[in-house]
Write an enzyme that holds these catalytic residues in place. Sequence first.
Site, PDB file in Angstrom:
ATOM      1  N   ALA A  60     -59.124  41.339  15.752  1.00 58.68           N
ATOM      2  CA  ALA A  60     -58.195  40.370  15.165  1.00 58.68           C
ATOM      3  C   ALA A  60     -58.903  39.060  14.824  1.00 58.68           C
ATOM      4  O   ALA A  60     -58.693  38.486  13.750  1.00 58.68           O
ATOM      5  CB  ALA A  60     -57.034  40.119  16.123  1.00 58.68           C
ATOM      6  N   ILE A  61     -59.739  38.583  15.728  1.00 59.02           N
ATOM      7  CA  ILE A  61     -60.455  37.327  15.465  1.00 59.02           C
ATOM      8  C   ILE A  61     -61.488  37.520  14.370  1.00 59.02           C
ATOM      9  O   ILE A  61     -61.677  36.646  13.500  1.00 59.02           O
ATOM     10  CB  ILE A  61     -61.107  36.801  16.756  1.00 59.02           C
ATOM     11  CG1 ILE A  61     -60.028  36.444  17.781  1.00 59.02           C
ATOM     12  CG2 ILE A  61     -61.984  35.590  16.467  1.00 59.02           C
ATOM     13  CD1 ILE A  61     -60.560  36.045  19.140  1.00 59.02           C
ATOM     14  N   HIS A  62     -62.159  38.655  14.376  1.00 54.96           N
ATOM     15  CA  HIS A  62     -63.155  38.924  13.337  1.00 54.96           C
ATOM     16  C   HIS A  62     -62.515  38.924  11.950  1.00 54.96           C
ATOM     17  O   HIS A  62     -63.109  38.450  10.971  1.00 54.96           O
ATOM     18  CB  HIS A  62     -63.828  40.274  13.597  1.00 54.96           C
ATOM     19  CG  HIS A  62     -64.855  40.656  12.580  1.00 54.96           C
ATOM     20  ND1 HIS A  62     -64.612  41.590  11.592  1.00 54.96           N
ATOM     21  CD2 HIS A  62     -66.120  40.218  12.387  1.00 54.96           C
ATOM     22  CE1 HIS A  62     -65.691  41.718  10.839  1.00 54.96           C
ATOM     23  NE2 HIS A  62     -66.619  40.906  11.297  1.00 54.96           N
ATOM     24  N   THR A  63     -61.298  39.430  11.849  1.00 55.09           N
ATOM     25  CA  THR A  63     -60.602  39.509  10.565  1.00 55.09           C
ATOM     26  C   THR A  63     -60.093  38.152  10.101  1.00 55.09           C
ATOM     27  O   THR A  63     -60.079  37.864   8.901  1.00 55.09           O
ATOM     28  CB  THR A  63     -59.424  40.499  10.673  1.00 55.09           C
ATOM     29  OG1 THR A  63     -59.957  41.803  10.905  1.00 55.09           O
ATOM     30  CG2 THR A  63     -58.586  40.534   9.404  1.00 55.09           C
ATOM     31  N   LEU A  96     -60.988  41.233  19.585  1.00 52.88           N
ATOM     32  CA  LEU A  96     -62.206  40.974  18.810  1.00 52.88           C
ATOM     33  C   LEU A  96     -62.002  41.350  17.343  1.00 52.88           C
ATOM     34  O   LEU A  96     -62.451  40.644  16.438  1.00 52.88           O
ATOM     35  CB  LEU A  96     -63.383  41.761  19.394  1.00 52.88           C
ATOM     36  CG  LEU A  96     -63.881  41.308  20.771  1.00 52.88           C
ATOM     37  CD1 LEU A  96     -64.925  42.282  21.303  1.00 52.88           C
ATOM     38  CD2 LEU A  96     -64.460  39.904  20.710  1.00 52.88           C
TER      39      LEU A  96
END
Length: 350
Positions: free
Chosen positions: A169-172, A167
């Site tokens: 990693a995807i948010h970034t 989460l």
Amino acid sequence: AASLLGAPIGHDLCIISLSDLMTPWERIEKRIRAAAIGDFVTAVYNPKSEGRYWQLYRLKELFLEERSPGTPVGYVRQAGREEQVVNLTTLAEFDPEQVDMFTVILIGNSQSYEAGGKFITPRGYYGEIKMKTDVGIGQDIMIRSFRTIEKELKDKEMPLDKKWALLHAIHTTADFDMENILRIDDHAVASLYEKFNRGEVRTIITDVTMAASGIRKGALQRMGIEVKCYLQDERTIQLATEKGITRTQAGIRLAVQEHPGALYAFGNAPTALIELCDLIRKGKATPAGIIAAPVGFVHVQESKHMVKPFVSIPKLIIEGRKGGSNLAATLVNAILCYNDAEQLKPGRDV
């Protein structure tokens, strides 16, 4: 029942009966699907009868197709009576056998979470009504983002610590390919958090200063952790010149001499990661963990493959060419705040 659990009343609440003998099951199932897809908090009354005992199992299956396994589920038996019993669990752990005709069930939506023994669903919509929670605006946005991302994940059953890092990693990156290329050793995030929390590890080494700058200062101060990058160290510059190696390689050599057991995070320089691998094989480095996320086209993929044989070292690896200092930093942040994962409440140190 809603007030006992702390759930919203009269706000985006769908009510379903499973024991209406006058309504064909096919129509009831369509309503269940619609409620699940529509992201409604859903109340289920008359959940069982003598003839309709299996329908609640089917409802659970349908909701698990659309909701996270960690979605809060509350159920109250004999509400308002002396025999009243209140239970709070998750959608994955909910056991229909614990329910009878005298029970009311509440299933949360994508925004629902458990806190202090209560089932909480924030009211209102972003941009219209501010969430009435104990968090600031920045953290509020991050929490909403994580819950949006979680809904779109393909694998709904991954372990919590892997999901927590994914989460982040995807948010970034806003890149859902991370679900395919982020490789995390079993229990790596949880075990590294415990090492920091117990004080066994007090240092994080990064390959470049940009990765160091992305690690949250609040988390570092809270846990008493130091981040070091040797790229600008005068000794690094001198060593790189003398040995004809990159400055990032030289920086890792110096780092290993002073902090062989640190967490090492790479977001830029594959040569630095290769250097660490060489030092591990020579017995000169024993990292607490490795975050392998260098980005680029030369030696990048090979450097990540070189890390994989070290099975005793917890590793988080961004496979292929993708990566970056922002990813390395956010994966460190995921580790440092792993104790917020169960409530899916990121951004404490934002």
